[in-house]
Design an enzyme around this catalytic site. Structure first.
Site, PDB file in Angstrom:
ATOM      1  N   LYS A  76      -5.468  -5.501   0.692  1.00  0.00           N
ATOM      2  CA  LYS A  76      -5.486  -5.702   2.191  1.00  0.00           C
ATOM      3  C   LYS A  76      -6.588  -6.242   3.069  1.00  0.00           C
ATOM      4  O   LYS A  76      -6.673  -6.666   4.151  1.00  0.00           O
ATOM      5  CB  LYS A  76      -5.161  -4.475   2.966  1.00  0.00           C
ATOM      6  CG  LYS A  76      -3.661  -3.734   2.512  1.00  0.00           C
ATOM      7  CD  LYS A  76      -3.625  -2.239   2.975  1.00  0.00           C
ATOM      8  CE  LYS A  76      -3.558  -1.999   4.445  1.00  0.00           C
ATOM      9  NZ  LYS A  76      -2.317  -2.787   5.184  1.00  0.00           N
ATOM     10  N   PHE A 122       0.757  -1.171   0.007  1.00  0.00           N
ATOM     11  CA  PHE A 122      -0.027  -0.084   0.059  1.00  0.00           C
ATOM     12  C   PHE A 122       0.918   1.307  -0.211  1.00  0.00           C
ATOM     13  O   PHE A 122       0.961   1.962  -0.931  1.00  0.00           O
ATOM     14  CB  PHE A 122      -1.000   0.014   1.150  1.00  0.00           C
ATOM     15  CG  PHE A 122      -1.748   1.282   1.455  1.00  0.00           C
ATOM     16  CD1 PHE A 122      -2.238   2.062   0.360  1.00  0.00           C
ATOM     17  CD2 PHE A 122      -2.069   1.479   3.036  1.00  0.00           C
ATOM     18  CE1 PHE A 122      -2.961   2.991   0.641  1.00  0.00           C
ATOM     19  CE2 PHE A 122      -3.021   2.662   3.039  1.00  0.00           C
ATOM     20  CZ  PHE A 122      -3.269   3.431   1.952  1.00  0.00           C
ATOM     21  N   GLN A 138       9.232  -0.483   4.123  1.00  0.00           N
ATOM     22  CA  GLN A 138       7.978  -0.318   4.346  1.00  0.00           C
ATOM     23  C   GLN A 138       7.220  -1.945   4.600  1.00  0.00           C
ATOM     24  O   GLN A 138       6.048  -2.054   4.742  1.00  0.00           O
ATOM     25  CB  GLN A 138       6.929   0.135   3.026  1.00  0.00           C
ATOM     26  CG  GLN A 138       7.467   1.162   2.875  1.00  0.00           C
ATOM     27  CD  GLN A 138       7.360   2.389   4.170  1.00  0.00           C
ATOM     28  OE1 GLN A 138       6.189   2.605   4.487  1.00  0.00           O
ATOM     29  NE2 GLN A 138       8.368   3.182   4.415  1.00  0.00           N
ATOM     30  N   GLY A 139       8.252  -2.931   4.447  1.00  0.00           N
ATOM     31  CA  GLY A 139       7.468  -4.408   4.436  1.00  0.00           C
ATOM     32  C   GLY A 139       7.322  -4.854   5.874  1.00  0.00           C
ATOM     33  O   GLY A 139       8.344  -4.761   6.665  1.00  0.00           O
ATOM     34  N   ALA A 140       6.060  -5.181   6.065  1.00  0.00           N
ATOM     35  CA  ALA A 140       5.559  -5.786   7.360  1.00  0.00           C
ATOM     36  C   ALA A 140       4.356  -6.577   7.243  1.00  0.00           C
ATOM     37  O   ALA A 140       3.639  -6.136   6.428  1.00  0.00           O
ATOM     38  CB  ALA A 140       5.555  -4.579   8.324  1.00  0.00           C
ATOM     39  N   TYR A 153       0.673  -6.589  17.145  1.00  0.00           N
ATOM     40  CA  TYR A 153       1.204  -5.739  15.997  1.00  0.00           C
ATOM     41  C   TYR A 153       1.789  -4.706  16.481  1.00  0.00           C
ATOM     42  O   TYR A 153       2.968  -4.082  16.157  1.00  0.00           O
ATOM     43  CB  TYR A 153      -0.008  -5.463  14.992  1.00  0.00           C
ATOM     44  CG  TYR A 153       0.399  -4.288  13.871  1.00  0.00           C
ATOM     45  CD1 TYR A 153       1.352  -4.443  12.911  1.00  0.00           C
ATOM     46  CD2 TYR A 153      -0.125  -3.043  14.304  1.00  0.00           C
ATOM     47  CE1 TYR A 153       1.787  -3.422  12.219  1.00  0.00           C
ATOM     48  CE2 TYR A 153       0.266  -2.049  13.298  1.00  0.00           C
ATOM     49  CZ  TYR A 153       1.144  -2.283  12.340  1.00  0.00           C
ATOM     50  OH  TYR A 153       1.622  -1.214  11.591  1.00  0.00           O
ATOM     51  N   SER A 165       4.299   2.922  13.638  1.00  0.00           N
ATOM     52  CA  SER A 165       2.824   3.110  13.503  1.00  0.00           C
ATOM     53  C   SER A 165       2.210   3.755  14.942  1.00  0.00           C
ATOM     54  O   SER A 165       2.754   3.680  15.941  1.00  0.00           O
ATOM     55  CB  SER A 165       2.245   1.559  13.628  1.00  0.00           C
ATOM     56  OG  SER A 165       0.800   1.547  13.765  1.00  0.00           O
ATOM     57  N   TYR A 219      -8.832  -1.881  20.907  1.00  0.00           N
ATOM     58  CA  TYR A 219      -9.336  -0.656  19.789  1.00  0.00           C
ATOM     59  C   TYR A 219      -8.954   0.736  20.118  1.00  0.00           C
ATOM     60  O   TYR A 219      -9.354   0.959  21.252  1.00  0.00           O
ATOM     61  CB  TYR A 219     -11.077  -0.876  19.517  1.00  0.00           C
ATOM     62  CG  TYR A 219     -11.426   0.180  18.313  1.00  0.00           C
ATOM     63  CD1 TYR A 219     -11.385  -0.679  17.174  1.00  0.00           C
ATOM     64  CD2 TYR A 219     -12.055   1.198  18.806  1.00  0.00           C
ATOM     65  CE1 TYR A 219     -12.043   0.256  16.052  1.00  0.00           C
ATOM     66  CE2 TYR A 219     -12.392   1.988  17.584  1.00  0.00           C
ATOM     67  CZ  TYR A 219     -12.607   1.471  16.247  1.00  0.00           C
ATOM     68  OH  TYR A 219     -13.059   2.218  15.237  1.00  0.00           O
ATOM     69  N   SER A 229       0.841  -5.785   8.606  1.00  0.00           N
ATOM     70  CA  SER A 229       0.284  -4.696   9.199  1.00  0.00           C
ATOM     71  C   SER A 229      -1.433  -5.169   9.630  1.00  0.00           C
ATOM     72  O   SER A 229      -2.026  -4.283  10.103  1.00  0.00           O
ATOM     73  CB  SER A 229       0.119  -3.688   8.097  1.00  0.00           C
ATOM     74  OG  SER A 229      -0.834  -4.147   7.190  1.00  0.00           O
TER      75      SER A 229
END
Length: 328
Positions: free
Chosen positions: A189, A10, A87-89, A151, A128, A289, A91
């Site tokens: 995603k 993304f 950016q690779g992860a 995460y 993040s 959340y 998510s």
């Protein structure tokens, strides 16, 4: 050459788009295309080559970057790597396989980091806002960070690791705490795509968009998030690429929280019809959340980063135009 890990993903694809706009196509994309659908994110952009994540990891561990490219690049010399934008992860915030998450997000990132430190290569990576958990103060300091899922913990722990390295290194290290990013190239995603994308699909099918009802002291649809358009997040990466003398961990958001209702109403306004349906807040998300996020941009602005962030109305309208144009 600029290496973009997660380049078929993304935010990675949008970074490549911005690099192309700046005249750069000497880009090595590193990704895992087990999900082959992600190739569509790269079709419109120019890159030099592609390498599988596992092969790249093996190459940097040996410091001999022999990559089996079909285009004849062959050996990629370390001194030819201008920067690694990582950016690779994984998510997926609902993923609870901690072993997988820590290997993919934490250990992989550490390997890349130390490669860059050894060779004094600028390293810009994705952190993040999930590192903040349910805190309501979003300042890039340890005291405000308490993730509520594995995460977020994987990102938090790497930020902590980076903080210990920063005083000792002579090359750029930048972490960007992304808030709620939405926009083009997130279709793959699935459930982790943005609310804006899910609302678009719901509207197309039923002329109705669904939002969570009252929860955590907020009225229906009034939970607040810092929604950031992906193009703006990509531009922040490029700003740091152009300022290699600056290191640190910084928030990447608009600095202004808006309710989920603003996303829904922007879509309904775009099409001039439809309605919002509020649904009961899911049991499995309670306690895990974030009902409120808002990036504090003081540190980002103090270093001179002048990237402008679109508000929800502007960003969502631009996104709807893109989705319609691509008939998604």
């Amino acid at each position: 050459m600029i290496v973009v890990t997660g380049g078929a993903g993304f935010i990675g694809a949008n970074i490549i788009k911005q690099l192309n706009i700046c005249g750069r196509d000497d880009i090595l994309v590193v990704d895992d295309l087990k999900d082959g659908h992600k190739f569509t994110n790269l079709v419109d952009y120019e890159i030099r080559d592609y390498c599988d994540q596992a092969e790249f990891l093996q190459a940097i561990q040996s410091d001999l970057l022999y990559l089996p490219f079909g285009s004849g690049v062959g050996q990629l010399k370390v001194e030819n790597i201008e920067a690694i934008i990582h950016q690779g992860a994984c998510s997926v915030t609902t993923e609870w396989d901690g072993q997988y998450m820590m290997n993919n997000n934490y250990q992989y990132s550490k390997t890349l980091l130390h490669f860059c430190i050894r060779h004094k290569i600028p390293f810009i990576y994705a952190s993040s806002a999930a590192t903040y958990g349910n805190n309501t103060t979003f300042i890039e300091e340890r005291q405000y960070e308490r993730p509520v899922n594995v995460y977020g913990y994987s990102k938090f722990l790497f930020d902590q690791y980076v903080r210990k390295q920063l005083p000792k290194v002579q090359s750029q290290i930048v972490g960007l705490k992304y808030f709620n990013v939405y926009g083009p190239h997130e279709m793959h995603k699935g459930s982790m795509a943005s609310v804006a994308f899910h609302h678009y699909k719901q509207f197309k099918q039923h002329k109705t968009v669904k939002l969570f009802g009252a929860y955590d002291g907020f009225k229906p649809g009034e939970q607040l998030r810092d929604f950031v358009y992906v193009e703006d997040a990509a531009k922040v990466n490029l700003w740091f690429l152009d300022h290699p003398q600056i290191s640190g961990i910084f928030n990447c958001g608009t600095g202004k929280a808006e309710p989920f209702n603003n996303i829904a109403n922007s879509i309904l306004d775009y099409y001039g019809e439809g309605e919002i349906q509020y649904i009961e807040f899911p049991e499995h998300l309670k306690g895990h959340y974030q009902s409120y996020t808002e990036a504090n941009l003081d540190q980002l602005r103090e270093i001179g980063c002048d990237v402008h962030f679109k508000n929800v109305k502007t960003g969502v309208t631009e996104y709807m135009n893109w989705l319609e144009k691509h008939n998604i």
